[in-house]
Motif scaffolding. Structure first.
Motif, PDB file in Angstrom:
ATOM      1  N   ARG A  80      22.940 -22.714  51.653  1.00 19.65           N
ATOM      2  CA  ARG A  80      22.469 -23.587  52.721  1.00 19.65           C
ATOM      3  C   ARG A  80      23.539 -23.706  53.797  1.00 19.65           C
ATOM      4  O   ARG A  80      24.719 -23.835  53.491  1.00 19.65           O
ATOM      5  CB  ARG A  80      22.133 -24.983  52.187  1.00 19.65           C
ATOM      6  N   GLY A  81      23.121 -23.684  55.053  1.00 17.94           N
ATOM      7  CA  GLY A  81      24.077 -23.804  56.143  1.00 17.94           C
ATOM      8  C   GLY A  81      23.429 -23.654  57.502  1.00 17.94           C
ATOM      9  O   GLY A  81      23.825 -24.305  58.469  1.00 17.94           O
ATOM     10  N   HIS A  82      22.409 -22.819  57.581  1.00 17.62           N
ATOM     11  CA  HIS A  82      21.703 -22.625  58.846  1.00 17.62           C
ATOM     12  C   HIS A  82      20.651 -23.720  59.027  1.00 17.62           C
ATOM     13  O   HIS A  82      19.970 -24.100  58.078  1.00 17.62           O
ATOM     14  CB  HIS A  82      21.039 -21.253  58.890  1.00 17.62           C
ATOM     15  N   SER A 109      18.620 -18.470  64.385  1.00 20.00           N
ATOM     16  CA  SER A 109      18.197 -18.978  65.686  1.00 20.00           C
ATOM     17  C   SER A 109      19.018 -20.178  66.126  1.00 20.00           C
ATOM     18  O   SER A 109      18.936 -20.592  67.296  1.00 20.00           O
ATOM     19  CB  SER A 109      16.714 -19.378  65.643  1.00 20.00           C
ATOM     20  N   ASP A 110      19.799 -20.751  65.205  1.00 21.99           N
ATOM     21  CA  ASP A 110      20.681 -21.854  65.588  1.00 21.99           C
ATOM     22  C   ASP A 110      21.948 -21.368  66.285  1.00 21.99           C
ATOM     23  O   ASP A 110      22.876 -22.140  66.523  1.00 21.99           O
ATOM     24  CB  ASP A 110      21.040 -22.711  64.373  1.00 21.99           C
ATOM     25  N   ARG A 111      21.981 -20.044  66.598  1.00 26.01           N
ATOM     26  CA  ARG A 111      23.072 -19.406  67.331  1.00 26.01           C
ATOM     27  C   ARG A 111      24.391 -19.434  66.557  1.00 26.01           C
ATOM     28  O   ARG A 111      25.468 -19.636  67.124  1.00 26.01           O
ATOM     29  CB  ARG A 111      23.251 -20.056  68.713  1.00 26.01           C
ATOM     30  N   THR A 112      24.270 -19.243  65.267  1.00 28.17           N
ATOM     31  CA  THR A 112      25.461 -19.144  64.419  1.00 28.17           C
ATOM     32  C   THR A 112      25.414 -17.852  63.605  1.00 28.17           C
ATOM     33  O   THR A 112      24.342 -17.282  63.372  1.00 28.17           O
ATOM     34  CB  THR A 112      25.576 -20.332  63.442  1.00 28.17           C
ATOM     35  N   LEU A 113      26.586 -17.420  63.190  1.00 30.58           N
ATOM     36  CA  LEU A 113      26.757 -16.314  62.252  1.00 30.58           C
ATOM     37  C   LEU A 113      27.538 -16.837  61.066  1.00 30.58           C
ATOM     38  O   LEU A 113      28.483 -17.621  61.232  1.00 30.58           O
ATOM     39  CB  LEU A 113      27.521 -15.162  62.909  1.00 30.58           C
ATOM     40  N   SER A 114      27.164 -16.404  59.876  1.00 27.98           N
ATOM     41  CA  SER A 114      27.840 -16.904  58.670  1.00 27.98           C
ATOM     42  C   SER A 114      28.169 -15.756  57.732  1.00 27.98           C
ATOM     43  O   SER A 114      27.410 -14.786  57.615  1.00 27.98           O
ATOM     44  CB  SER A 114      26.959 -17.921  57.929  1.00 27.98           C
ATOM     45  N   LEU A 115      29.311 -15.884  57.065  1.00 25.75           N
ATOM     46  CA  LEU A 115      29.739 -14.957  56.016  1.00 25.75           C
ATOM     47  C   LEU A 115      29.699 -15.699  54.694  1.00 25.75           C
ATOM     48  O   LEU A 115      30.296 -16.772  54.553  1.00 25.75           O
ATOM     49  CB  LEU A 115      31.156 -14.440  56.302  1.00 25.75           C
ATOM     50  N   ILE A 127      30.638 -18.672  62.713  1.00 25.09           N
ATOM     51  CA  ILE A 127      30.809 -18.595  64.162  1.00 25.09           C
ATOM     52  C   ILE A 127      29.652 -19.378  64.783  1.00 25.09           C
ATOM     53  O   ILE A 127      28.487 -19.067  64.548  1.00 25.09           O
ATOM     54  CB  ILE A 127      30.793 -17.133  64.657  1.00 25.09           C
ATOM     55  N   SER A 128      29.968 -20.399  65.565  1.00 28.91           N
ATOM     56  CA  SER A 128      28.916 -21.300  66.046  1.00 28.91           C
ATOM     57  C   SER A 128      28.889 -21.451  67.561  1.00 28.91           C
ATOM     58  O   SER A 128      28.165 -22.293  68.074  1.00 28.91           O
ATOM     59  CB  SER A 128      29.092 -22.685  65.409  1.00 28.91           C
ATOM     60  N   VAL A 134      21.424 -13.946  67.605  1.00 22.73           N
ATOM     61  CA  VAL A 134      21.627 -12.549  67.227  1.00 22.73           C
ATOM     62  C   VAL A 134      20.345 -12.034  66.589  1.00 22.73           C
ATOM     63  O   VAL A 134      19.765 -12.680  65.721  1.00 22.73           O
ATOM     64  CB  VAL A 134      22.813 -12.415  66.259  1.00 22.73           C
ATOM     65  N   LYS A 135      19.889 -10.849  67.026  1.00 20.39           N
ATOM     66  CA  LYS A 135      18.640 -10.278  66.529  1.00 20.39           C
ATOM     67  C   LYS A 135      18.847  -9.195  65.484  1.00 20.39           C
ATOM     68  O   LYS A 135      17.930  -8.884  64.725  1.00 20.39           O
ATOM     69  CB  LYS A 135      17.840  -9.691  67.700  1.00 20.39           C
ATOM     70  N   CYS A 136      20.033  -8.570  65.460  1.00 18.73           N
ATOM     71  CA  CYS A 136      20.265  -7.487  64.495  1.00 18.73           C
ATOM     72  C   CYS A 136      21.750  -7.381  64.195  1.00 18.73           C
ATOM     73  O   CYS A 136      22.609  -7.811  64.980  1.00 18.73           O
ATOM     74  CB  CYS A 136      19.726  -6.149  65.025  1.00 18.73           C
ATOM     75  N   LEU A 137      22.053  -6.807  63.028  1.00 15.77           N
ATOM     76  CA  LEU A 137      23.424  -6.643  62.545  1.00 15.77           C
ATOM     77  C   LEU A 137      23.629  -5.221  62.072  1.00 15.77           C
ATOM     78  O   LEU A 137      22.714  -4.586  61.539  1.00 15.77           O
ATOM     79  CB  LEU A 137      23.711  -7.617  61.394  1.00 15.77           C
ATOM     80  N   LEU A 138      24.849  -4.710  62.252  1.00 18.84           N
ATOM     81  CA  LEU A 138      25.198  -3.365  61.804  1.00 18.84           C
ATOM     82  C   LEU A 138      26.620  -3.388  61.271  1.00 18.84           C
ATOM     83  O   LEU A 138      27.530  -3.892  61.936  1.00 18.84           O
ATOM     84  CB  LEU A 138      25.087  -2.365  62.963  1.00 18.84           C
TER      85      LEU A 138
END
Length: 450
Positions: A80-82, A109-115, A127-128, A134-138
C-alpha cells in the motif's frame, strides 16, 4: 454456467468448502481443468508481472500491489502506498557486484513512482514531485538504469536518482517504450516512434538525445514490441503492422488490414461494410522471434517474420476486442478478451479445396505503403497456399468481466486478471491431482500409516 457459479459463490455451500473448482473434461486439449479464485483487489485489476518462478504481482485501479504465490494461491504481501490507480508496473533486477535482487517499480495517477521489495513488502524509494503521470516503464539492465515515459522521458538509476530527462513534443505523451541496440530507446507517441540515444560519459554520467522520428504510421500506435535482436514491430489503431530494422530504423515490411473490395484499385481490398475503428485496431502484439501474433479487433493474425506474410488467422476469435495474447509454441497460442474469456488456439491447415471467401471474409495484408504503387502485388488470403486457420482448443470461462491480461508459469499454471476485481489461477488438473496424491502418501508415511 461456471460464471453463474462464481457470481453466486456465497450461496454455494459446496463451493465455499474449497477454493478449488473443477471445470470438467469436455475439452480434451485444454489442460487447465482446475481453477482457484484469488481475491484481494476491490477495483479493476489491469497488470500482472512475474517476479520469479513461483511469485507474481498484480496491480490496478485500487492503487494496491498484491504479491501472490502461484503454487498455492496464497496472498503473500499487500503493498500500500499509492492513492490512485496504478498506470505501470515492472520488475527491476540489478546485480551490480552483489547477488541479484528483484524489486518492483510502480507508477500511479497520483504522480508518484515507487520502488518495492517483494520479499518484505517495504516501500524502499518514492518519487512524488512528478509533473505528470507516468504511462510506461522500461528497465535497461545492462546499464542498471530504468526509464519512465509520459509527458517526458526520464532516466533513473537504481537508487531512484534522476540521471537525465527529455521533454516530449506530443500532447499524448509516451505510451510505450522498448530497448534497441547501441544504447537506443524507441518511444511510441501518438502516430510517431521517436528514437532516443543514451550516452555514457567518461565520468559515468548519462545524457539522452532524440536521434530520429519515425512518422510512417497513419494512426495512433497501440503496440510496440521487440521481435529479436535485429527487429522490432509496431501496430496502430488503423490496423497497420510495421516491421522495423532495430539498428538503422528502416521499414522492412508494412502490412495493412484493409476493409473493402475495390475493383478500380490494383491492390485488392476487402471491407466489412463500415467497420468500427476498434474492429481493425491492433490492441496487442506478441512474438517468439519467428512469429508475430497480432490482436486485431476481435480477431487474431499470425505473421511470419521470415516470409513477411500472414500464415494463420481467425477473423472472429472472441465476441469482443482481444486485449492480450501469447504464443505458447510455433503452433499454439492463447488470447483473452473484453468478453471475459481466455481461449487456447492451435494452428491447423485449411481444408482443401478451400471454400470461396465471402465479402468481408478477411482483411487484406499488402506489401508496401498504400500510396506506393511499386510494391509487390497483393493477394487475397485464400490464394496463399500455406495459409492456416486457428482452431479453438480450449475456452477458459471464469471471469465475469473483461480479462485484461495473463501470465504463464508453465506447468505451475496460468494467472489471469479482470475488471471483475479478481485473479484466477488456472492449473493442470491432472498434475494437481498427482501432486495431492504424492502429498497424501508422504503424510501417511510420516505418520506410519504405510
Amino acid at each position: 454456467m461456471l460464471r453463474w457459479i462464481l457470481g453466486g459463490r456465497e450461496a454455494q455451500s459446496a463451493v465455499e468448502k474449497s477454493p478449488v473448482l473443477c471445470i470438467g473434461e469436455e475439452q480434451p486439449k485444454n489442460w487447465f481443468t482446475e481453477l482457484q479464485v484469488l481475491k484481494g483487489h476491490f477495483d479493476i485489476v489491469r497488470f500482472l508481472v512475474q517476479i520469479d518462478d513461483f511469485r507474481c504481482a498484480s496491480a490496478g485501479d485500487d492503487g494496491l500491489v498484491l504479491v501472490w504465490n502461484v503454487e498455492t494461491g496464497e496472498k503473500l504481501l499487500e503493498l500500500r502506498g499509492h492513492s490512485q490507480q496504478i498506470t505501470a508496473i515492472t520488475t527491476f533486477t540489478c546485480t551490480n557486484g552483489d547477488a541479484p535482487h528483484t524489486s518492483l517499480i510502480t507508477a500511479s495517477s497520483d504522480r508518484t513512482l515507487s520502488l518495492w521489495d517483494p520479499d518484505t513488502g517495504n516501500r524502499v524509494q518514492t518519487i512524488s514531485d512528478l509533473q505528470s503521470s507516468v504511462k510506461c516503464l522500461l528497465v535497461l539492465e545492462r546499464l542498471c538504469v530504468w526509464v519512465s515515459g509520459g509527458a517526458e522521458l526520464c532516466v533513473w538509476n537504481k537508487d531512484f536518482q534522476l540521471q537525465c530527462q527529455r521533454q516530449n513534443h506530443s500532447d499524448t505523451g509516451i505510451t510505450a517504450l522498448i530497448e534497441l541496440p547501441k544504447n537506443c530507446i524507441a518511444a511510441a507517441m501518438d502516430k510517431e516512434i521517436v528514437i532516443y540515444r543514451l550516452t555514457v560519459s567518461t565520468n559515468s554520467s548519462l545524457s539522452v538525445a532524440e536521434t530520429r522520428c519515425l512518422s510512417d504510421h497513419q494512426d495512433c500506435i497501440r503496440a510496440l514490441i521487440n521481435v529479436n535482436d535485429g527487429l522490432f514491430a509496431s501496430g496502430s489503431h488503423a490496423g497497420e503492422l510495421i516491421l522495423w530494422d532495430a539498428t538503422d530504423w528502416n521499414i522492412l515490411a508494412y502490412e495493412h488490414i484493409l476493409w473493402e473490395e475495390s475493383q478500380a484499385d490494383t491492390q485488392a481490398e476487402i471491407r466489412l461494410g463500415t467497420p468500427k475503428p476498434s474492429e481493425m485496431s491492433i490492441q496487442h502484439l506478441t512474438t517468439n522471434g519467428k512469429l508475430i501474433l497480432a490482436a486485431v479487433g476481435s480477431g487474431l493474425y499470425v505473421y511470419s517474420v521470415l516470409t513477411k506474410t500472414v500464415v494463420a488467422y481467425r477473423k472472429i476469435a472472441h465476441d469482443s476486442n482481444v486485449l492480450h495474447t501469447m504464443l505458447l509454441s510455433d503452433s499454439n497460442l492463447m488470447s483473452c478478451s473484453e468478453d471475459g474469456s481466455v481461449r487456447m488456439w492451435e494452428m491447423q491447415d485449411l481444408p482443401l479445396p478451400a471454400e470461396p471467401a465471402s465479402p468481408g471474409f478477411f482483411g487484406m495484408w499488402s506489401f508496401g505503403r498504400p500510396n506506393k504503387q511499386t510494391g509487390l502485388p497483393s493477394k487475397k488470403i485464400m490464394e496463399i497456399p500455406s495459409i492456416r486457420t486457428l482452431e479453438l482448443m480450449g475456452d477458459l470461462i471464469g471471469h465475469s468481466g473483461a480479462v485484461q491480461m495473463f501470465v504463464s508459469f508453465g506447468e505451475k499454471g496460468l494467472v489471469t486478471c479482470s475488471t471483475d476485481h479478481l485473479l484466477i489461477l488456472w492449473k493442470n488438473g491432472e498434475r494437481q491431482s498427482h501432486l495431492r496424491s504424492l502429498a497424501l502418501f508422504q503424510k501417511l508415511e510420516e505418520n506410519g500409516g504405510l
